[in-house]
Design a protein around this motif. Structure first.
Motif, PDB file in Angstrom:
ATOM      1  N   ARG A 122       1.164  -0.441  -4.788  1.00  0.00           N
ATOM      2  CA  ARG A 122       1.225  -1.677  -5.582  1.00  0.00           C
ATOM      3  C   ARG A 122       0.354  -2.739  -4.937  1.00  0.00           C
ATOM      4  O   ARG A 122      -0.033  -2.624  -3.780  1.00  0.00           O
ATOM      5  CB  ARG A 122       2.660  -2.224  -5.639  1.00  0.00           C
ATOM      6  CG  ARG A 122       3.701  -1.298  -6.167  1.00  0.00           C
ATOM      7  CD  ARG A 122       3.755  -1.367  -7.679  1.00  0.00           C
ATOM      8  NE  ARG A 122       4.656  -0.375  -8.221  1.00  0.00           N
ATOM      9  CZ  ARG A 122       5.949  -0.559  -8.473  1.00  0.00           C
ATOM     10  NH1 ARG A 122       6.508  -1.702  -8.198  1.00  0.00           N
ATOM     11  NH2 ARG A 122       6.668   0.409  -8.981  1.00  0.00           N
ATOM     12  N   LYS A 123       0.111  -3.803  -5.664  1.00  0.00           N
ATOM     13  CA  LYS A 123      -0.545  -4.980  -5.102  1.00  0.00           C
ATOM     14  C   LYS A 123       0.546  -5.845  -4.472  1.00  0.00           C
ATOM     15  O   LYS A 123       1.648  -5.937  -5.018  1.00  0.00           O
ATOM     16  CB  LYS A 123      -1.266  -5.765  -6.193  1.00  0.00           C
ATOM     17  CG  LYS A 123      -2.428  -5.023  -6.802  1.00  0.00           C
ATOM     18  CD  LYS A 123      -3.087  -5.825  -7.875  1.00  0.00           C
ATOM     19  CE  LYS A 123      -4.232  -5.051  -8.498  1.00  0.00           C
ATOM     20  NZ  LYS A 123      -4.854  -5.798  -9.576  1.00  0.00           N
ATOM     21  N   ARG A 164       0.832  -1.211   0.000  1.00  0.00           N
ATOM     22  CA  ARG A 164       0.000   0.000   0.000  1.00  0.00           C
ATOM     23  C   ARG A 164       0.860   1.251   0.000  1.00  0.00           C
ATOM     24  O   ARG A 164       0.552   2.220  -0.699  1.00  0.00           O
ATOM     25  CB  ARG A 164      -0.936   0.000   1.205  1.00  0.00           C
ATOM     26  CG  ARG A 164      -2.090  -0.937   1.046  1.00  0.00           C
ATOM     27  CD  ARG A 164      -3.025  -0.876   2.222  1.00  0.00           C
ATOM     28  NE  ARG A 164      -4.145  -1.789   2.026  1.00  0.00           N
ATOM     29  CZ  ARG A 164      -4.895  -2.249   2.996  1.00  0.00           C
ATOM     30  NH1 ARG A 164      -4.674  -1.881   4.248  1.00  0.00           N
ATOM     31  NH2 ARG A 164      -5.878  -3.073   2.734  1.00  0.00           N
TER      32      ARG A 164
END
Length: 76
Positions: free
Chosen positions: A67-68, A63
């Protein structure tokens, strides 16, 4: 305090995706550690593969880097 949570017999795999994501955000490891509220040594060891991050930390790191988690952390 023990800074590594990897057993000595385990193989070590660097997480260069984490380092690249940190740099792409214009940060140094020290700056990133401050943002996520971790000790810089933990961030360094996560990158060097001598510290396995738990799922909550992976989510927090992802976070902060926008990004994931799966883009940064693989289970290979």
């Amino acid at each position: 305090m023990r800074w590594s949570n990897i057993d000595q017999g385990d193989s070590v795999k660097q997480n260069l995706s984490l380092l690249v994501a940190i740099r792409e955000n214009g940060l140094r490891q020290q700056d990133f550690a401050r943002i996520v509220g971790d000790d810089p040594a933990i961030v360094s060891r996560a990158i060097n593969g001598t510290y396995n991050l738990d799922d909550r930390r992976k989510i927090r790191y992802a976070r902060a880097l926008r990004r994931k988690p799966e883009e940064i952390f693989s289970d290979d």
